[in-house]
Design an enzyme around this catalytic site. Sequence first.
Site, PDB file in Angstrom:
ATOM      1  CG  ASN A 120      -1.819  -1.091   1.409  1.00  0.00           C
ATOM      2  OD1 ASN A 120      -2.321  -1.602   0.413  1.00  0.00           O
ATOM      3  ND2 ASN A 120      -2.074  -1.510   2.637  1.00  0.00           N
ATOM      4  N   GLY A 123       2.295  -6.735   3.917  1.00  0.00           N
ATOM      5  CA  GLY A 123       3.220  -7.625   3.213  1.00  0.00           C
ATOM      6  C   GLY A 123       4.521  -6.911   2.906  1.00  0.00           C
ATOM      7  CB  THR A 182       3.052  -9.133  19.610  1.00  0.00           C
ATOM      8  OG1 THR A 182       1.879  -8.846  18.838  1.00  0.00           O
ATOM      9  CG2 THR A 182       4.041  -9.893  18.734  1.00  0.00           C
ATOM     10  CG  LEU A 183       1.288 -10.168  25.183  1.00  0.00           C
ATOM     11  CD1 LEU A 183       1.811 -10.876  26.427  1.00  0.00           C
ATOM     12  CD2 LEU A 183      -0.222 -10.360  25.064  1.00  0.00           C
ATOM     13  N   GLY A 184       2.369  -5.861  22.932  1.00  0.00           N
ATOM     14  CA  GLY A 184       2.730  -4.438  22.953  1.00  0.00           C
ATOM     15  C   GLY A 184       3.753  -4.152  24.027  1.00  0.00           C
ATOM     16  N   GLY A 193       5.384  -6.934  26.179  1.00  0.00           N
ATOM     17  CA  GLY A 193       6.317  -7.945  25.665  1.00  0.00           C
ATOM     18  C   GLY A 193       5.644  -8.926  24.708  1.00  0.00           C
ATOM     19  CB  ALA A 216       5.204  -0.768  10.283  1.00  0.00           C
ATOM     20  CB  ALA A 217       5.201  -2.071  16.151  1.00  0.00           C
ATOM     21  N   GLY A 218       4.174  -4.462  14.422  1.00  0.00           N
ATOM     22  CA  GLY A 218       3.881  -5.893  14.240  1.00  0.00           C
ATOM     23  C   GLY A 218       4.555  -6.432  12.986  1.00  0.00           C
ATOM     24  CG  ASP A 219       3.492  -4.890   9.270  1.00  0.00           C
ATOM     25  OD1 ASP A 219       2.754  -5.869   9.455  1.00  0.00           O
ATOM     26  OD2 ASP A 219       3.080  -3.778   8.880  1.00  0.00           O
ATOM     27  N   GLY A 258       5.653   6.469  10.852  1.00  0.00           N
ATOM     28  CA  GLY A 258       5.410   5.860   9.543  1.00  0.00           C
ATOM     29  C   GLY A 258       5.659   4.358   9.533  1.00  0.00           C
TER      30      GLY A 258
HETATM   31  O1  RIB Z   1       0.667  -2.771   9.549  1.00  0.00           O
HETATM   32  C1  RIB Z   1       0.703  -1.447   9.098  1.00  0.00           C
HETATM   33  C2  RIB Z   1       0.170  -1.370   7.692  1.00  0.00           C
HETATM   34  O2  RIB Z   1      -1.208  -1.690   7.695  1.00  0.00           O
HETATM   35  C3  RIB Z   1       0.236  -0.005   7.072  1.00  0.00           C
HETATM   36  O3  RIB Z   1       1.454   0.248   6.426  1.00  0.00           O
HETATM   37  C4  RIB Z   1      -0.967   0.031   6.154  1.00  0.00           C
HETATM   38  O4  RIB Z   1      -0.658   0.091   4.799  1.00  0.00           O
HETATM   39  C5  RIB Z   1      -1.775  -1.207   6.501  1.00  0.00           C
HETATM   40  O5  RIB Z   1      -1.603  -2.195   5.581  1.00  0.00           O
END
Ligand code: RIB
Length: 309
Positions: A12, A42, A221-223, A226, A250-253, A288
Amino acid sequence: MSERIVVIGSCNTDMVINTERLPRPGETIIGGNFFMNAGGKGANQAVAAARLGGNVCFVAKVGNDHFGSHSIEQYKAEGIDVEQISIENELPSGVALIMVDNKGENCISVASGANSLLAPKDIDKAEGMITHGDIVLMQLETPIETVEYAARIANGKGKKVILNPAPALPLPDALFEELYMIIANETEAEFFSGVKITDMDSVCRAADIISNKGVDNVVITLGSKGAFVKENGAYHKVPSIKVKAVDATAAGDTFCGAVCVALAEKKDILEAVEFANRCAAVTVTRMGAQSSLPYREEVEKDFFVEQHK
Ligand code: RIB
């Protein structure tokens, strides 16, 4: 060289506004800065893994527009194999609208666009890539039948299939059986288990219900609390790292990409989660999605400890 990571998922372009607080339904509020940033779960996971030293290829779909071509150029610059990113004429590239409040919490709405057209036939085209891969990482911003199909193919080839079930939606039980690992946040774990997570006992119960669906390893994940791991029937809590959060996007990503990199380097699951905690901690200190993803040198233990003491 470390094992090869195949990320299958969304890309995205994020349109982000900082606000003092998130608006209520029907309310207009005056926000702060606006900025545009590369995102998509992704893509964020693929870029996170590449920046952390992973050998990454990305299977995705973009529109035939500036956002799509710009994204592909950016992934190439990150060293990601983009051979299996296809360009779709029917729909535009995915876009996400994001608001981030002054505590770093966000709300996100995604117009999936071309992501919604990633189909099983794209997985067939990417079969060679999957065959040469070792770990396959997916999320739920692309059609579920594609995720299921890819999981079946990859697991059938003996790959480690890891699912980040975000955003949460009902999943067929058969999909869990194809998974080596699921990495869910608290909300997603509650969704899949039906257990409200309030303490260690409830997190164990949630993990039991999820692992009983057939997935070998469960990470929740528990933010700021931990992360929790259920691995081979044993429960572990991995402590959080205290940082000043400005944006959780995007922390989870980052966490998912980092777990894959560590596993690709043959680290065990607990070491991988400990590494991923450190990586996600860096991400929340910056604004971001892809703009906040850390590079390997920033998360090496000694350097990290020095920076965050
Ligand atoms: O996990 C964060 C993402 O979720 C963002 O970058 C947004 O594009 C959504 O897909």
